[in-house]
Write an enzyme that holds these catalytic residues in place. Structure first.
Site, short mmCIF file in Angstrom:
data_model
loop_
_atom_site.label_atom_id
_atom_site.label_comp_id
_atom_site.label_asym_id
_atom_site.label_seq_id
_atom_site.Cartn_x
_atom_site.Cartn_y
_atom_site.Cartn_z
N GLU A 140 7.09 15.99 -17.17
CA GLU A 140 7.62 16.48 -18.70
C GLU A 140 7.75 17.76 -18.97
O GLU A 140 8.72 18.00 -19.65
CB GLU A 140 6.37 15.66 -19.59
N ASP A 169 10.18 13.00 -20.75
CA ASP A 169 9.99 11.50 -20.17
C ASP A 169 10.64 10.34 -20.81
O ASP A 169 11.92 9.97 -20.25
CB ASP A 169 8.57 11.18 -19.81
N GLY A 248 18.04 22.29 -40.05
CA GLY A 248 19.39 22.10 -40.77
C GLY A 248 19.50 23.05 -41.70
O GLY A 248 19.07 24.23 -41.84
N GLY A 249 20.41 22.48 -42.57
CA GLY A 249 20.63 23.38 -43.91
C GLY A 249 19.48 23.30 -44.92
O GLY A 249 19.79 24.05 -46.02
N1 CAO Z 1 6.69 1.59 -0.47
C1 CAO Z 1 6.75 2.47 0.39
N2 CAO Z 1 7.12 3.83 -0.01
C2 CAO Z 1 7.08 3.96 -1.32
C3 CAO Z 1 7.13 3.08 -2.30
C4 CAO Z 1 6.99 1.56 -1.79
N3 CAO Z 1 6.78 0.53 -2.64
N4 CAO Z 1 7.29 3.69 -3.51
C5 CAO Z 1 7.48 4.88 -3.27
N5 CAO Z 1 7.35 5.35 -1.98
C6 CAO Z 1 7.45 6.33 -1.35
C7 CAO Z 1 8.78 7.14 -1.45
O1 CAO Z 1 9.87 6.48 -0.89
C8 CAO Z 1 8.61 8.54 -1.15
O2 CAO Z 1 8.36 8.67 0.12
P1 CAO Z 1 8.97 10.26 0.94
O3 CAO Z 1 9.03 11.41 -0.01
O4 CAO Z 1 8.13 9.95 2.07
O5 CAO Z 1 10.31 9.71 1.32
C9 CAO Z 1 7.02 8.63 -1.76
O6 CAO Z 1 6.56 7.36 -2.08
C10 CAO Z 1 6.74 9.50 -2.93
O7 CAO Z 1 7.78 9.63 -3.72
P2 CAO Z 1 8.02 10.60 -5.12
O8 CAO Z 1 8.55 11.97 -4.48
O9 CAO Z 1 8.71 10.04 -6.04
O10 CAO Z 1 6.45 10.84 -5.47
P3 CAO Z 1 5.61 12.10 -5.96
O11 CAO Z 1 4.37 11.62 -6.34
O12 CAO Z 1 5.59 13.11 -4.99
O13 CAO Z 1 6.33 12.85 -7.22
C11 CAO Z 1 7.43 12.73 -9.45
C12 CAO Z 1 6.43 12.25 -8.59
C13 CAO Z 1 7.62 12.13 -10.74
C14 CAO Z 1 7.41 14.30 -9.51
C15 CAO Z 1 8.74 12.70 -8.62
O14 CAO Z 1 8.88 11.19 -8.36
C16 CAO Z 1 10.28 13.04 -9.30
O15 CAO Z 1 10.39 14.50 -9.53
N6 CAO Z 1 10.99 12.12 -9.83
C17 CAO Z 1 12.01 12.28 -10.58
C18 CAO Z 1 11.94 12.70 -11.88
C19 CAO Z 1 11.00 12.05 -12.89
O16 CAO Z 1 11.26 11.00 -13.03
N7 CAO Z 1 9.83 12.73 -13.39
C20 CAO Z 1 9.41 12.11 -14.51
C21 CAO Z 1 8.07 11.54 -14.21
S1 CAO Z 1 7.12 11.02 -15.55
O17 CAO Z 1 6.39 12.67 -15.93
#
Ligand code: CAO
Length: 416
Positions: A140, A169, A248-249
């Site tokens: 966010e 978000d 705004g205005g």
């Molecule tokens: N089965 C197996 N693996 C799964 C799965 C499932 N059902 N669901 C998710 N995974 C795995 C993914 O394949 C991924 O694996 P790899 O990185 O090894 O390929 C892993 O889980 C992690 O996924 P991620 O990168 O999405 O998770 P994170 O916690 O590291 O990051 C976030 C979280 C939100 C920072 C990231 O998802 C992101 O930048 N998303 C896009 C922007 C976004 O939507 N952000 C808003 C979130 S709300 O504040």
């Protein structure tokens, strides 16, 4: 009565807030939203900021109502097979994984199209494809900083400030929902799906449109007349933070009411609408200002706008925020009490309209959530409890044609 999106099947591969806010909205409107979660863990928000031990946290329940939950390890062969079947039978897949995660899982957009040419793949990422920050993971506040909200929010003598509103978000989720509905409408005409991509940076910027307006005005003029810096302060070459100034205005400000010394929310927002100057003067008991050339135009008031606000504060000093608004509303003055979350939670109008909804959850009991902010004349939106982790796994697998034995085998292999 059938709901508008009944018959639309959505694979909800989302987590945290941006994606879930989108799919929750579509579920309220009748779509069959199947939330796919990792076995044993699920969406991280199930366990974040819990207030009842071992139960789903409000963070999860308030963003995942009306959905079904399927646990599936999509990194196993069986999990991939189930996801493949789901893709073949669904209309939309929504995901907000980190950049590249879906490709690494083996479900690139190219592969998804081969499995189901009618599929709409809707993705949220922090930055848009091809952006020099496209590899970044984003939450966010990161998005608020990248989208121009933080640099333009707060007071001029303080640091860039993020908003409590989920501009990065839930706002991105709402943009995505519009994109999905648009693609669904197009699919009726062409039969083809498409990829819908929304970045959090872009969605924040879309709400900061007027600040880009201001940057261009500043470049041209060197000042912005509606900002508190004008005419007594100075401007640099970037849009400054304007505190609580009206965007705004119409000049406006947050003004103290009776009790502000002890109540952090004893304030109203007061707007000086140009054509409402006469009623404002009448409401404040200052009829002599109505025709006074030192006050009776917006230009004339500009250099003394904060003196006028001070005068209004002295008028407000013996009135609560609610009493003040009850007087000012009779004069057609755009204003509102600054409401606390507690006041909002107990507001009878918000309860009646279905904007604040009480939901019963099997583990945490009754809790409040925000219902649909969109009201329809032909549809009542019913907010149901969010699913427990894997609550609908067997049901969804059976609907995909798996036998009881096959389902048991998948459980034993921890694929679901
Ligand atoms: N089965 C197996 N693996 C799964 C799965 C499932 N059902 N669901 C998710 N995974 C795995 C993914 O394949 C991924 O694996 P790899 O990185 O090894 O390929 C892993 O889980 C992690 O996924 P991620 O990168 O999405 O998770 P994170 O916690 O590291 O990051 C976030 C979280 C939100 C920072 C990231 O998802 C992101 O930048 N998303 C896009 C922007 C976004 O939507 N952000 C808003 C979130 S709300 O504040």
């Amino acid at each position: 009565m059938s709901k508008p999106l009944e018959g639309v099947k959505i694979i909800d591969f989302t987590h945290v807030q941006a994606g879930p806010a989108c799919t929750q909205l579509l579920a309220w409107f009748g779509a069959d939203v199947i939330k796919v979660e990792r076995p044993g863990a699920g969406d991280v928000t199930r366990s974040q900021l819990r207030h009842v031990k071992d139960a789903d946290a409000l963070y999860f329940t308030m963003l995942n109502s009306n959905k079904r939950s399927l646990t599936l390890d999509t990194k196993t062969a069986q999990g991939k097979e189930v996801l493949t079947k789901l893709i073949q039978e669904s209309d939309v897949m929504v995901e907000n994984f980190g950049p590249g995660a879906l490709d690494r899982m083996g479900f690139s957009w190219e592969n998804i199209q081969k499995l189901n040419p009618g599929m709409i793949l809707a993705s949220v990422k922090g930055f848009s494809d091809g952006h020099h920050y496209e590899d970044l993971k984003v939450y966010e506040n990161v998005a608020q900083c990248a989208g121009g909200a933080a640099s333009t929010t707060g007071f001029w003598d303080g640091p860039p400030t993020v908003s409590a509103a989920a501009l990065g978000d839930s706002n991105t989720g709402m943009h995505l929902a519009i994109g999905i509905l648009t693609a669904l409408h197009q699919k009726i005409k062409t039969g083809k799906g498409q990829k819908v991509a929304v970045s959090m940076q872009d969605s924040v910027l879309n709400l900061c449109r007027v600040k880009l307006r201001d940057q261009q005005r500043l470049d041209a003029l060197g000042y912005l007349e509606e900002y508190p810096q004008y005419p007594h302060g100075s401007f640099s070459d970037v849009v400054p933070r304007g505190g609580n100034a009206g965007g705004g205005g119409q000049p406006g400000w947050v003004l103290k009411c009776k009790g502000w010394e002890t109540d952090p929310n004893a304030y109203i927002y007061f707007t000086i609408q140009g054509h409402a100057w006469a009623p404002i003067c009448k409401a404040l008991g200052k009829p002599e200002w109505i025709e006074d050339p030192a006050y009776n135009t917006a230009e004339a008031r500009q250099d003394k706008i904060f003196d006028i606000f001070s005068f209004i504060e002295s008028w407000l000093s013996d009135k609560t925020k609610f009493e003040a608004v009850d007087i000012l509303r009779k004069f057609d003055i755009p204003c509102s009490p600054v409401l606390s979350m507690k006041e909002i939670a107990n507001d009878p109008s918000l309860r009646e309209s279905g904007t604040i909804v009480e939901v019963d959850h099997p583990k945490i009991g009754k809790y409040l959530t925000v219902g649909s902010p969109i009201k329809f004349s032909d549809m009542a939106v019913e907010v149901k409890a969010s699913p427990l982790l894997g609550e609908h796994t067997d049901e969804v697998l059976a609907q995909l044609g798996y036998s009881a034995d096959q389902i048991a085998e998948m459980h034993a292999a921890r694929a679901v």
